[in-house]
Write an enzyme that holds these catalytic residues in place. Structure first.
Site, PDB file in Angstrom:
ATOM      1  CG  ASP A  31      -5.708  -5.934   2.765  1.00 42.16           C
ATOM      2  OD1 ASP A  31      -6.082  -7.077   2.916  1.00 42.16           O
ATOM      3  OD2 ASP A  31      -5.414  -5.402   1.796  1.00 42.16           O
ATOM      4  CG  HIS A  42      -4.065  -1.093  -0.519  1.00 42.96           C
ATOM      5  ND1 HIS A  42      -4.027  -1.026   0.980  1.00 42.96           N
ATOM      6  CD2 HIS A  42      -4.656  -2.461  -0.581  1.00 42.96           C
ATOM      7  CE1 HIS A  42      -4.136  -2.296   1.378  1.00 42.96           C
ATOM      8  NE2 HIS A  42      -4.837  -2.906   0.679  1.00 42.96           N
ATOM      9  CB  SER A  55      -1.027  -0.109   1.106  1.00 46.99           C
ATOM     10  OG  SER A  55      -1.688   1.109   1.126  1.00 46.99           O
TER      11      SER A  55
END
Length: 344
Positions: free
Chosen positions: A281, A180, A153
């Site tokens: 995540d 992400h 991310s």
């Protein structure tokens, strides 16, 4: 010393970027430009190694600058700075097609702008230091019996540059990257990564088959679910199913969705890797990989901008190895090759 020219019509952005770069011992900001016309003049005058380029500016925008630079024998590397809109996503993709070398997303507020310092500096260094990759001749790829799953991310894109550029072109596994990123920008990310990696890189499409020596970048707005596909020989391989199921951890695509679904197809023949990222995540997905007998890795904290995702996996006691970024490609390759030996 890497010479940088900052091109942006916003005095605020020009000032912030100059301030972010001024303390880097190997980077010198040699000037700024307020529009494309000014930029072309400064490029000729100052001969920068790298420019940061705004897309929409008065008099001449970033796309026109790139058009003017095409075909020139000597020209700077270009990092396009984009705002988070669908129009800018389309223009960013056009910019890469016109010759831009990389892109970054502009944060909306001051605290977040200051937070891009490390990623911007690493991108500038990557443009200068990463070698030019020669792709091997295109050949028919074999359906993969193993998978390398990468989750990241905030701070992830420059790490992906370094990691994917170091993987061997004949890697006997498919690679799936779940980064992400706002909707519209993962196509540009895939195009960028395809330039620096010896493996073939593309954004996922519904129905893509996972093949050895290929990298699929999860399309933003969908979970990349890996489902089973029976080959002509009866063996089960993996394919991509785009899912519009609700976001996990407030994101879609989610790393956990990819990791956990892949376990049902590849079982122990998975290497999971978590890079920089905020939030949790990837933790459940890494646990699922470990439980299935796969290999699990996270990048060392000193190489990450944010360590939330890696820490989520570490807190579940499911990580086999904590690996410095510079060693990750080697360790992934070793793990995949062990799958090959076990399979013989």
């Amino acid at each position: 010393m890497i010479r940088v020219l900052i091109v942006d019509d916003s005095l605020f952005i020009r000032t912030i970027l100059r301030d972010l770069l001024k303390d880097s011992p190997d980077i010198e900001v040699v000037g700024t430009a307020v529009n494309g016309i000014d930029a072309l003049e400064k490029i000729a005058e100052l001969a920068p190694d790298v420019i940061t380029l705004d897309i929409e500016m008065p008099r001449m925008g970033g796309l026109e600058v790139l058009e003017n630079l095409r075909g020139k024998s000597t020209k700077p590397k270009v990092i396009v700075l984009s705002t988070l809109t669908s129009r800018q996503a389309d223009m960013t993709h056009r910019a890469l097609r016109l010759g831009a070398d990389d892109f970054m997303l502009k944060p909306k507020d001051v605290p977040n702008v200051k937070g891009i310092e490390r990623e911007l500096i690493q991108k500038i260094r990557n443009l200068v230091l990463l070698p030019t990759i020669k792709k091997p001749a295109a050949t028919r790829k074999r359906e993969a019996d193993a998978a390398v799953l990468i989750g990241s991310s905030a701070g992830g894109p420059p790490m992906l540059d370094a990691l994917l550029s170091a993987l061997p072109p004949d890697l006997p596994a498919a690679v799936v990257v779940t980064q992400h990123m706002p909707v519209g920008f993962t196509a540009s990310l895939a195009e960028r990564l395809n330039r620096v990696s010896p493996l073939s890189v593309k954004e996922t499409e519904n129905g893509d088959v996972l093949q050895n020596g290929t990298v699929l970048v999860s399309k933003a707005g969908y979970h990349t679910v890996i489902s089973g596909l029976a080959s002509e020989t009866g063996r089960i391989h993996g394919r991509v199913v785009h899912s519009t199921a609700p976001p996990l951890h407030a994101v879609r695509p989610a790393v956990d969705a990819t990791f956990t679904s892949a376990v049902r197809v590849f079982g122990p023949r998975i290497v999971s890797v978590i890079l920089s990222g905020m939030g949790s995540d990837g933790g459940e997905g890494a646990l699922a990989v470990k439980t299935a007998g796969g290999a699990t890795m996270v990048c060392a904290e000193e190489d990450c901008l944010v360590y939330g995702m890696a820490r989520s996996a570490l807190s579940r006691n499911c990580v086999d190895r904590v690996v410095p970024l510079k060693n990750l490609a080697r360790e992934i390759t070793r793990a995949v090759n062990r799958f090959e030996v076990d399979h013989v």
